[in-house]
Design an enzyme around this catalytic site. Structure first.
Site, PDB file in Angstrom:
ATOM      1  N   ASP A 287      15.728  19.488 -14.907  1.00 16.42           N
ATOM      2  CA  ASP A 287      16.230  19.727 -13.548  1.00 16.42           C
ATOM      3  C   ASP A 287      16.651  18.399 -12.898  1.00 16.42           C
ATOM      4  OD1 ASP A 287      16.961  21.332 -11.405  1.00 16.42           O
ATOM      5  OD2 ASP A 287      14.936  21.482 -10.586  1.00 16.42           O
TER       6      ASP A 287
ATOM      7  N   ASP B  14       9.903  16.040  -9.119  1.00 18.30           N
ATOM      8  CA  ASP B  14      10.043  17.486  -9.273  1.00 18.30           C
ATOM      9  C   ASP B  14      10.077  17.929 -10.743  1.00 18.30           C
ATOM     10  OD1 ASP B  14      10.449  20.163  -9.083  1.00 18.30           O
ATOM     11  OD2 ASP B  14      12.274  20.054  -7.887  1.00 18.30           O
TER      12      ASP B  14
HETATM   13  P1  ATP Z   1      13.615  22.980  -5.803  1.00 11.57           P
HETATM   14  O1  ATP Z   1      13.656  24.448  -5.599  1.00 11.57           O
HETATM   15  O2  ATP Z   1      14.750  22.243  -5.148  1.00 11.57           O
HETATM   16  O3  ATP Z   1      13.426  22.549  -7.233  1.00 11.57           O
HETATM   17  P2  ATP Z   1      10.859  22.546  -5.369  1.00 11.57           P
HETATM   18  O4  ATP Z   1      10.280  23.783  -4.780  1.00 11.57           O
HETATM   19  O5  ATP Z   1      10.649  22.332  -6.805  1.00 11.57           O
HETATM   20  O6  ATP Z   1      12.365  22.487  -5.003  1.00 11.57           O
HETATM   21  P3  ATP Z   1      10.493  19.770  -4.738  1.00 11.57           P
HETATM   22  O7  ATP Z   1      11.867  19.445  -5.152  1.00 11.57           O
HETATM   23  O8  ATP Z   1       9.412  19.198  -5.558  1.00 11.57           O
HETATM   24  O9  ATP Z   1      10.267  21.328  -4.566  1.00 11.57           O
HETATM   25  O10 ATP Z   1      10.283  19.314  -3.226  1.00 11.57           O
HETATM   26  C1  ATP Z   1      11.022  19.891  -2.162  1.00 11.57           C
HETATM   27  C2  ATP Z   1      11.457  18.818  -1.174  1.00 11.57           C
HETATM   28  O11 ATP Z   1      10.319  18.154  -0.626  1.00 11.57           O
HETATM   29  C3  ATP Z   1      12.282  17.708  -1.805  1.00 11.57           C
HETATM   30  O12 ATP Z   1      13.648  18.006  -1.846  1.00 11.57           O
HETATM   31  C4  ATP Z   1      11.981  16.521  -0.872  1.00 11.57           C
HETATM   32  O13 ATP Z   1      12.793  16.580   0.281  1.00 11.57           O
HETATM   33  C5  ATP Z   1      10.547  16.762  -0.477  1.00 11.57           C
HETATM   34  N1  ATP Z   1       9.618  16.025  -1.358  1.00 11.57           N
HETATM   35  C6  ATP Z   1       9.085  16.510  -2.504  1.00 11.57           C
HETATM   36  N2  ATP Z   1       8.272  15.622  -3.085  1.00 11.57           N
HETATM   37  C7  ATP Z   1       8.284  14.521  -2.305  1.00 11.57           C
HETATM   38  C8  ATP Z   1       7.632  13.226  -2.377  1.00 11.57           C
HETATM   39  N3  ATP Z   1       6.826  12.930  -3.393  1.00 11.57           N
HETATM   40  N4  ATP Z   1       7.881  12.333  -1.397  1.00 11.57           N
HETATM   41  C9  ATP Z   1       8.714  12.660  -0.384  1.00 11.57           C
HETATM   42  N5  ATP Z   1       9.348  13.839  -0.252  1.00 11.57           N
HETATM   43  C10 ATP Z   1       9.143  14.781  -1.188  1.00 11.57           C
HETATM   44 MG    MG Z   2      13.536  19.810  -6.187  1.00 18.02          MG
HETATM   45 MG    MG Z   3      11.800  22.205  -8.493  1.00 19.68          MG
END
Ligand code: ATP
Ligand code: MG
Ligand code: MG
Length: 261
Positions: free
Chosen positions: A129, A146
């Site tokens: 991803d 992520d």
């Molecule tokens: P997606 O559906 O886009 O894959 P997801 O549910 O897997 O999203 P993440 O991408 O891990 O979730 O996190 C969502 C959002 O939270 C990120 O786009 C970012 O803005 C914020 N975020 C996530 N992890 C961090 C971090 N370690 N530090 C700062 N911001 C973060």
């Molecule tokens: Mg993400």
């Molecule tokens: Mg994700």
């Protein structure tokens, strides 16, 4: 009793994804800031739990690397998965920052994320991803984050591929022989977007051209750079460079003379 509320003071929500919300938190016992990701889906079924656990199992198996968002711990609370990780400054979401990347800066990002991919691929893990959204910046360092789609190269579970716009055609055709090269293709599209400063159209001809290996020229960029990008998006996964090939490419010599490790 909630481990989350016992151990952390919630400061604010900093992001959300399809199945998660991410909060900036203060850990009471050590007085430091972290990011905690809460799964929003209740994981009743065993298969759902196993899929969700792949993310933390991959992170734990990897260990720490400068170019990977740090992982601290994870736990279940009311059938929701919680993940405590390093708090980053921001991610390279294309819609938010219309900031264009000059070649030198994009080479920095490319080099650092290639090092992250070399590290994870050497450990038999693929991310699946890679996209601007999932590249974080902290103190000027690029970090791959992520790992929600990550899996083992020799996995037993079916793959859960990431954002279709970043997937090469072999994934759309369900050919899973060279999953490490999926990450290379996605990183190519990512770099392409960072330069253009705009997301590629969801299923537009531009994207189809990319997937067919016909990369539109990027005016103002060196031939070596364009050839590198073209190679990363080669329709044949075998011909794409590996992450190790990328890291060792001489294109990085000039910008990274002092920081190559
Ligand atoms: P997606 O559906 O886009 O894959 P997801 O549910 O897997 O999203 P993440 O991408 O891990 O979730 O996190 C969502 C959002 O939270 C990120 O786009 C970012 O803005 C914020 N975020 C996530 N992890 C961090 C971090 N370690 N530090 C700062 N911001 C973060
Ligand atoms: Mg993400
Ligand atoms: Mg994700």
């Amino acid at each position: 009793l909630s481990r989350y509320h016992t151990d952390f003071h919630e400061i604010e929500q900093i992001g959300s994804g399809n199945f998660s919300r991410v909060f900036k938190v203060l850990k009471r016992i050590d007085g430091s800031l972290y990011a905690v990701k809460h799964g929003t889906k209740q994981l009743h079924q065993d298969t759902e739990r196993r899929k969700a656990l792949m993310e933390v199992q991959c992170l734990a198996a990897l260990g720490s690397h400068e170019n990977i968002v740090g992982y601290y711990s994870s736990w279940f609370e009311n059938e929701h998965l919680y993940i405590q990780m390093e708090l980053c400054d921001y991610s390279l979401s294309i819609n938010k920052s219309t900031q264009l990347f000059m070649e030198e800066e994009v080479l920095q990002a490319l080099y650092q994320i290639a090092k992250a991919l070399r590290f994870i691929h050497e450990k038999g893990i693929v991310h699946l991803d890679v996209k601007p959204d999932n590249i974080y910046v902290k103190n000027g360092i690029y970090k791959l984050g992520d790992f929600g789609c990550a899996t083992l190269l020799d996995r037993s579970l079916p793959i859960e591929e990431g954002d279709a716009r970043y997937m090469p055609h072999e994934i759309l055709n369900e050919k899973y022989d060279h999953l490490d090269k999926v990450d290379i293709f996605s990183l190519g599209v990512t770099v392409y977007e960072l330069i253009k400063g705009s997301p590629l159209p969801e299923s537009g001809t531009q994207c189809l051209n990319l997937k067919g290996g016909k990369l539109p020229l990027l005016p103002g960029h060196s031939l070596q750079f364009q050839n590198l990008l073209k190679g990363m998006m080669d329709p044949d996964p075998v011909r794409r460079p590996s992450a190790k090939d990328l890291v060792e490419n001489s294109i990085f010599d000039k910008v990274l003379r002092n920081s190559r490790t």
